[in-house]
Scaffold this active site. Structure first.
Site, PDB file in Angstrom:
ATOM      1  N   THR A   1       0.844  -1.188   0.000  1.00 56.21           N
ATOM      2  CA  THR A   1       0.000   0.000   0.000  1.00 56.21           C
ATOM      3  C   THR A   1       0.884   1.245   0.000  1.00 56.21           C
ATOM      4  O   THR A   1       1.745   1.398   0.854  1.00 56.21           O
ATOM      5  CB  THR A   1      -0.929   0.001   1.227  1.00 56.21           C
ATOM      6  OG1 THR A   1      -1.873  -1.054   1.085  1.00 56.21           O
ATOM      7  CG2 THR A   1      -1.667   1.316   1.361  1.00 56.21           C
TER       8      THR A   1
ATOM      9  N   GLN B   1      -4.575  -7.795  -5.963  1.00 54.24           N
ATOM     10  CA  GLN B   1      -5.027  -8.250  -4.647  1.00 54.24           C
ATOM     11  C   GLN B   1      -6.368  -7.592  -4.321  1.00 54.24           C
ATOM     12  O   GLN B   1      -6.480  -6.367  -4.276  1.00 54.24           O
ATOM     13  CB  GLN B   1      -4.002  -7.905  -3.569  1.00 54.24           C
ATOM     14  CG  GLN B   1      -4.337  -8.545  -2.226  1.00 54.24           C
ATOM     15  CD  GLN B   1      -3.410  -8.115  -1.120  1.00 54.24           C
ATOM     16  OE1 GLN B   1      -3.348  -6.936  -0.792  1.00 54.24           O
ATOM     17  NE2 GLN B   1      -2.698  -9.067  -0.536  1.00 54.24           N
TER      18      GLN B   1
ATOM     19  N   HIS C   1      -7.261 -11.315  -0.535  1.00 55.01           N
ATOM     20  CA  HIS C   1      -6.552 -10.874   0.672  1.00 55.01           C
ATOM     21  C   HIS C   1      -7.328 -11.343   1.905  1.00 55.01           C
ATOM     22  O   HIS C   1      -8.350 -10.766   2.272  1.00 55.01           O
ATOM     23  CB  HIS C   1      -6.446  -9.350   0.655  1.00 55.01           C
ATOM     24  CG  HIS C   1      -5.450  -8.790   1.620  1.00 55.01           C
ATOM     25  ND1 HIS C   1      -4.783  -9.556   2.551  1.00 55.01           N
ATOM     26  CD2 HIS C   1      -4.995  -7.502   1.797  1.00 55.01           C
ATOM     27  CE1 HIS C   1      -3.967  -8.773   3.256  1.00 55.01           C
ATOM     28  NE2 HIS C   1      -4.080  -7.529   2.814  1.00 55.01           N
TER      29      HIS C   1
ATOM     30  N   ASN D   1      -3.643 -10.071   7.523  1.00 51.48           N
ATOM     31  CA  ASN D   1      -3.270  -8.761   8.060  1.00 51.48           C
ATOM     32  C   ASN D   1      -4.410  -7.995   8.737  1.00 51.48           C
ATOM     33  O   ASN D   1      -4.410  -6.768   8.774  1.00 51.48           O
ATOM     34  CB  ASN D   1      -2.632  -7.894   6.970  1.00 51.48           C
ATOM     35  CG  ASN D   1      -1.361  -8.504   6.428  1.00 51.48           C
ATOM     36  OD1 ASN D   1      -0.878  -9.514   6.950  1.00 51.48           O
ATOM     37  ND2 ASN D   1      -0.811  -7.928   5.375  1.00 51.48           N
TER      38      ASN D   1
ATOM     39  N   TYR E   1      -7.717  -7.739   8.031  1.00 50.71           N
ATOM     40  CA  TYR E   1      -8.819  -7.168   7.278  1.00 50.71           C
ATOM     41  C   TYR E   1     -10.046  -8.094   7.310  1.00 50.71           C
ATOM     42  O   TYR E   1     -10.055  -9.091   8.025  1.00 50.71           O
ATOM     43  CB  TYR E   1      -8.342  -6.798   5.877  1.00 50.71           C
ATOM     44  CG  TYR E   1      -7.201  -5.816   5.946  1.00 50.71           C
ATOM     45  CD1 TYR E   1      -7.383  -4.562   6.544  1.00 50.71           C
ATOM     46  CD2 TYR E   1      -5.922  -6.142   5.496  1.00 50.71           C
ATOM     47  CE1 TYR E   1      -6.325  -3.667   6.673  1.00 50.71           C
ATOM     48  CE2 TYR E   1      -4.865  -5.247   5.627  1.00 50.71           C
ATOM     49  CZ  TYR E   1      -5.072  -4.014   6.213  1.00 50.71           C
ATOM     50  OH  TYR E   1      -4.032  -3.130   6.371  1.00 50.71           O
TER      51      TYR E   1
ATOM     52  N   ARG F   1      -3.929 -14.935   0.153  1.00 54.76           N
ATOM     53  CA  ARG F   1      -2.930 -14.536   1.147  1.00 54.76           C
ATOM     54  C   ARG F   1      -3.496 -14.707   2.549  1.00 54.76           C
ATOM     55  O   ARG F   1      -4.627 -14.280   2.825  1.00 54.76           O
ATOM     56  CB  ARG F   1      -2.518 -13.082   0.937  1.00 54.76           C
ATOM     57  CG  ARG F   1      -1.287 -12.682   1.752  1.00 54.76           C
ATOM     58  CD  ARG F   1      -1.000 -11.206   1.639  1.00 54.76           C
ATOM     59  NE  ARG F   1       0.429 -10.925   1.799  1.00 54.76           N
ATOM     60  CZ  ARG F   1       0.918  -9.746   2.134  1.00 54.76           C
ATOM     61  NH1 ARG F   1       0.127  -8.727   2.351  1.00 54.76           N
ATOM     62  NH2 ARG F   1       2.223  -9.565   2.251  1.00 54.76           N
TER      63      ARG F   1
ATOM     64  N   ASN G   1      -3.365  -5.056  13.372  1.00 55.76           N
ATOM     65  CA  ASN G   1      -4.750  -4.605  13.467  1.00 55.76           C
ATOM     66  C   ASN G   1      -5.518  -5.327  14.578  1.00 55.76           C
ATOM     67  O   ASN G   1      -6.698  -5.639  14.456  1.00 55.76           O
ATOM     68  CB  ASN G   1      -5.484  -4.752  12.123  1.00 55.76           C
ATOM     69  CG  ASN G   1      -5.050  -3.705  11.117  1.00 55.76           C
ATOM     70  OD1 ASN G   1      -4.879  -2.533  11.466  1.00 55.76           O
ATOM     71  ND2 ASN G   1      -4.861  -4.109   9.870  1.00 55.76           N
TER      72      ASN G   1
ATOM     73  N   GLY H   1       8.629  -7.482   0.167  1.00 55.19           N
ATOM     74  CA  GLY H   1       7.799  -6.292   0.220  1.00 55.19           C
ATOM     75  C   GLY H   1       8.617  -5.027   0.324  1.00 55.19           C
ATOM     76  O   GLY H   1       8.987  -4.416  -0.674  1.00 55.19           O
TER      77      GLY H   1
END
Length: 359
Positions: A27, A101, A178, A181, A183, A230, A238, A317
C-alpha cells in the site's frame, strides 16, 4: 552466493516464471482523487519493478465500503478499471506478469472513509484497539464497527465476484484474495474478532465459510490456476488474535485443496514480529499449489528456504520500495537502498518513482 534455486525457473500454472522472486503487495496511497483511480505515476512505479517474476499489485478495495486508507485504489468503477489498464499495459510491455489483490478492510476503516459516513462493518462489533485510521483529514481513532447482518454477506461475496470480473477487464494476469493482516476476511477467520453465533461464527468450519464462498465465486470468473490467496496465521496486526491458529489454518488449507489454486501466499512474519512455533511447513505440505513465503526474507535466507523445500517462491515487500531492480541487486550482491520512511504513504513521485536502478 550463487542463488541457484532463487534464480531458477518455476512453472506457476500457465506462467513460466524466470526466477522465484515475487513482489509483494504494498500500500502506497497514491491514487488520483476523487475516485481512488490508478494513474500514470502508478503505471511507471510498477513498470520499474517489472523484473519481478510476479508482481502482486497493492491491496485494492472491491467496493466503496471496502476502503480503509486514504488514497488507495479501487476496482469497482469504470475509471478505476481504465486506470489499472495503464498499469497492466506497462508491466506487460516489460514481459512481466501482474495479479491484483482484492481487499475489503472491514473494521479497519473510519466513517469518514465510508459512503454516507456510515460505520465500518465487521463480523462482530469489536473495534481495532491499536493505531488509528488514515483518512483524507488525517489520523482518526478507530470506531466500533457495525456487525454485518447475515443477509448482507452474500452481497460481500458478490462484490468479490464483480471485482474479479473487473480485474480481468483491466488486463491482470490473475487475482489474489486478501485474507490476511487483520482485514475483513481474517476478521471472520479468527476467534478474537468473530463472536457470531450464526453459520459464519463459532466453529472453525463456520469461521472459514466466507473465505471459501469467496474463493468459489472468484474461481467461477478466473481459471483456478490464476487465483491465489494470502493468509497470516500468526499475525496480530490490526489487533488480531486466534486461540488455535494451527487447527484453523490447517482446516482452511484442507478445504482450499478442492479449488486447485495457483498459490498460497503466507505472511510468516509481519515486520519485526517474533518467530512462533507455528508449523508453516504443514500448510505447504497440505496445499496443492505453490507456496509463497513472505516475511523479512533476504536473498540468502530466501535461497536457503527454497533449497530446503520449505517454499516454492519468496515474496519481498519493503525492499522493493527503494530497490526497483531488486532481483538484479540480489543476484549481484549489491547493497540494498533504504526506503525513505517519510514518503511511504501518500505524496507524489518523491520516494515512489525516483529510486534509481543499478547503473
Amino acid at each position: 552466493m550463487d542463488f541457484l534455486t532463487l534464480f531458477s525457473h518455476y512453472q506457476l500454472g500457465t506462467f513460466d516464471l524466470p526466477h522465484r522472486i515475487v513482489m509483494a503487495p504494498l500500500t502506497r496511497s497514491r491514487s488520483s482523487q476523487p475516485g481512488d483511480i490508478p494513474n500514470d505515476m502508478n503505471a511507471e512505479y510498477y513498470r520499474q519493478r517489472a523484473s519481478a517474476a510476479l508482481i502482486i499489485a497493492e491491496a485494492t478495495q472491491i467496493s466503496p465500503q471496502g476502503k480503509g486508507y486514504a488514497y488507495t485504489p479501487g476496482i469497482y468503477s469504470d475509471e478505476q478499471i481504465a486506470g489499472w489498464q495503464k498499469v497492466t499495459n506497462a508491466v506487460h510491455a516489460e514481459n512481466s506478469r501482474i495479479f491484483l489483490q482484492l481487499w475489503h478492510v472491514g473494521r479497519v476503516s473510519h466513517s469518514s472513509l465510508q459512503p454516507d459516513n456510515a460505520l465500518p462493518v465487521a463480523p462482530s462489533a469489536i473495534a481495532v484497539e491499536d493505531g488509528q485510521a488514515f483518512t483524507e483529514q488525517g489520523f482518526k481513532d478507530f470506531e466500533i464497527p457495525r456487525e454485518l447482518k447475515i443477509d448482507e454477506i452474500s452481497g460481500i461475496v458478490n462484490q468479490y465476484r464483480q471485482a474479479a470480473i473487473n480485474a480481468k477487464k483491466a488486463g491482470f494476469d490473475g487475482i489474489e484474495v486478501h485474507a490476511a493482516n487483520g482485514y475483513l476476511l481474517e476478521q471472520f477467520l479468527k476467534d478474537g474478532t468473530n463472536k457470531r453465533n450464526d453459520i459464519y461464527g463459532g466453529s472453525i468450519a463456520n469461521r472459514c465459510r466466507l473465505v471459501l464462498e469467496i474463493i468459489e465465486a472468484v474461481t467461477e470468473v478466473w481459471p483456478s490456476e490464476q487465483v491465489g490467496i494470502r493468509i497470516s496465521p500468526t499475525g496480530s496486526f490490526n489487533s488480531m488474535s486466534e486461540t488455535d491458529p494451527q487447527s484453523l489454518y490447517e482446516y482452511l488449507v484442507d478445504k482450499l485443496y478442492q479449488f486447485n489454486l495457483a498459490y498460497l501466499h503466507v505472511v510468516e512474519r509481519f515486520g519485526g514480529s517474533p518467530e512462533t512455533d507455528f508449523n508453516f511447513k504443514a500448510l505447504a505440505d497440505k496445499f496443492n499449489g505453490a507456496y509463497i513465503a513472505n516475511g523479512a526474507y533476504t536473498g540468502e535466507t530466501a535461497e536457503a528456504n527454497l533449497a530446503s523445500g520449505n517454499s516454492d517462491l519468496v515474496a519481498f515487500g519493503m525492499p522493493y520500495i527503494a530497490n526497483p531492480d531488486l532481483p538484479a541487486r540480489i543476484k549481484q550482491g549489491a547493497e540494498l537502498a533504504e526506503a525513505d520512511q517519510a514518503t511511504l504513504y501518500g505524496g507524489d513521485e518523491k520516494g515512489y518513482t525516483d529510486y534509481p536502478a543499478l547503473a
